[in-house]
Design a protein around this motif. Structure first.
Motif, short mmCIF file in Angstrom:
data_model
loop_
_atom_site.label_atom_id
_atom_site.label_comp_id
_atom_site.label_asym_id
_atom_site.label_seq_id
_atom_site.Cartn_x
_atom_site.Cartn_y
_atom_site.Cartn_z
N GLU A 73 17.83 -30.66 -10.93
CA GLU A 73 17.64 -31.46 -9.49
C GLU A 73 15.80 -31.37 -9.29
OE1 GLU A 73 20.04 -29.03 -6.89
OE2 GLU A 73 21.77 -30.35 -7.69
N ARG B 218 16.02 -33.33 4.11
CA ARG B 218 15.96 -32.84 5.30
C ARG B 218 15.14 -33.69 6.10
NH1 ARG B 218 15.54 -27.47 2.67
NH2 ARG B 218 17.47 -26.44 3.40
N ASP C 286 12.01 -32.90 3.15
CA ASP C 286 12.24 -32.70 1.79
C ASP C 286 13.39 -33.43 1.31
OD1 ASP C 286 14.39 -31.09 2.16
OD2 ASP C 286 13.29 -29.04 2.12
N LYS D 274 16.19 -33.83 -2.51
CA LYS D 274 16.59 -33.86 -3.98
C LYS D 274 16.81 -35.04 -4.58
CE LYS D 274 20.42 -33.03 -4.97
NZ LYS D 274 21.65 -33.65 -5.68
N SER E 80 14.85 -23.01 1.22
CA SER E 80 14.38 -21.97 -0.01
C SER E 80 12.90 -21.92 -0.17
CB SER E 80 15.03 -22.24 -1.28
OG SER E 80 14.45 -23.33 -1.95
N ARG F 93 8.82 -31.74 -1.77
CA ARG F 93 8.71 -31.08 -0.30
C ARG F 93 7.42 -31.52 0.21
NH1 ARG F 93 12.42 -26.83 -0.13
NH2 ARG F 93 12.96 -26.09 -2.17
N SER G 101 21.21 -34.79 0.90
CA SER G 101 20.40 -34.44 -0.07
C SER G 101 18.79 -34.44 0.49
CB SER G 101 20.37 -35.48 -1.41
OG SER G 101 20.22 -36.78 -1.01
N ARG H 298 25.10 -26.74 7.20
CA ARG H 298 24.61 -25.36 6.48
C ARG H 298 24.40 -24.12 7.81
NH1 ARG H 298 20.78 -28.27 3.63
NH2 ARG H 298 21.26 -28.63 1.77
N1 UDP Z 1 19.22 -29.90 -2.05
C1 UDP Z 1 20.37 -30.80 -2.34
N2 UDP Z 1 21.39 -30.07 -3.41
C2 UDP Z 1 21.22 -28.87 -3.78
C3 UDP Z 1 20.15 -28.08 -3.33
C4 UDP Z 1 19.11 -28.81 -2.44
O1 UDP Z 1 20.49 -31.79 -2.15
O2 UDP Z 1 22.03 -28.14 -4.52
C5 UDP Z 1 18.33 -30.46 -1.27
C6 UDP Z 1 18.27 -30.00 0.06
O3 UDP Z 1 19.11 -30.72 1.06
C7 UDP Z 1 16.87 -30.02 0.65
C8 UDP Z 1 16.11 -29.95 -0.39
O4 UDP Z 1 17.00 -30.20 -1.72
O5 UDP Z 1 16.67 -31.40 1.20
C9 UDP Z 1 15.47 -28.72 -0.73
O6 UDP Z 1 16.55 -27.45 -0.70
P1 UDP Z 1 16.24 -26.05 -0.67
O7 UDP Z 1 15.71 -25.94 -2.08
O8 UDP Z 1 15.45 -25.79 0.35
O9 UDP Z 1 17.88 -25.56 -0.86
P2 UDP Z 1 18.35 -24.89 0.27
O10 UDP Z 1 17.98 -24.56 1.45
O11 UDP Z 1 19.95 -25.86 0.20
O12 UDP Z 1 18.87 -23.65 -0.39
#
Ligand code: UDP
Length: 252
Positions: free
Chosen positions: A91, A204, A176, A178, A101, A95, A202, A220
């Motif tokens: 993935e 934000r 951000d 993915k 995360s 960002r 996928s 979430r």
């Molecule tokens: N994301 C995603 N699938 C995943 C993990 C993350 O589409 O399995 C996207 C999430 O929606 C955000 C970006 O990737 O737009 C960064 O996600 P982050 O690492 O902050 O993860 P999370 O908040 O989901 O733990």
């Protein structure tokens, strides 16, 4: 006589079926929503229809600026015809603003702009909770070659530049997102193209004026109005025309 079409793969939010011709698949968007490595689950009626439409729009626009991707055409409310690819098990997250995360991991305040756009890689493995990995891990374990990493990073940044502009034009900040990539084989060569989906599941997406969340964080974090927010994203992108029935739950 009708025969059931062959299911190739079922994920959390989508199903892949055998396509009508070799090298194609049908991508079906479900209404299932999952978060926190599928510990939290729900059915959000109409989500699949909206994400199919938003992803079609974005992939088509990206194709128009030369970011090659798997999208061929939308078939119906929930399905699109795509090119079959060999998915790279990563993935790729881009960002612009701290959230999720990275905010937790590095102790950043959500909403804090990052010094520059940052790319991260996560290894796709549900059992492990998709751990973050470095380029060293990716090449050592042969998940992708160095050239492929370079290609994915360049494409991810082009997607970021283009989508940041597209969304800012409709009053939305791309915090951000993915993406996933796949390989297409042509004789002895393979090429990396963009795959999967790009949707409020996928990305934000924050309203630029109010910072209101218009994405999966509404699910979430139990903020409510998930479908309404996804619909608002579609409406602002100008792709609402055939959607109003979805909200009433009449479309499956
Ligand atoms: N994301 C995603 N699938 C995943 C993990 C993350 O589409 O399995 C996207 C999430 O929606 C955000 C970006 O990737 O737009 C960064 O996600 P982050 O690492 O902050 O993860 P999370 O908040 O989901 O733990």
């Amino acid at each position: 006589m009708t025969t059931r079409r062959k299911k190739i793969y079922e994920g959390k939010a989508k199903i892949l079926y055998e396509g009508p011709e070799p090298g194609t698949l049908i991508q079906y968007f479900k209404d299932d929503a999952t978060a926190f490595n599928a510990q939290k689950k729900a059915i959000l009626e109409g989500k699949g229809v909206i994400n199919n439409r938003i992803s079609e729009y974005i992939m088509t626009r990206l194709n128009g600026i030369g970011v090659q991707n798997h999208f061929i055409r939308r078939l119906n409310l929930r399905e699109q015809l795509i090119k079959e690819v060999e998915i790279v098990p990563l993935e790729v997250v881009v960002r612009n603003i701290a959230a999720g995360s990275i905010a937790t991991r590095l102790g950043l305040t959500e909403g804090q702009p990052l010094p520059r756009s940052i790319i991260e890689f996560y290894y796709k493995d549900d059992k492990l909770g998709d751990p973050m990995v470095s380029e060293e891990h990716i090449t050592a374990f042969n998940w992708a070659a160095t050239q492929e990493i370079d290609d994915m990073m360049a494409m991810a940044l082009r997607v970021n530049d283009y989508l940041s502009g597209l969304f800012s034009g409709v009053g939305i900040t791309l915090v951000d997102f993915k993406v996933e990539f796949g390989r297409i084989y042509e004789g002895d060569f393979s090429r990396i193209i963009l795959a999967d989906e790009i949707s409020p599941d996928s990305c934000r997406l924050w309203d630029s004026a109010t910072n209101e969340k218009l994405d999966k964080d509404r699910f979430r974090r139990d903020l409510g109005n998930v479908i309404e927010s996804y619909t608002e994203v579609a409406r602002r992108l100008g792709i609402m025309k055939e959607m109003p029935t979805v909200i009433q739950g009449g479309v499956h």
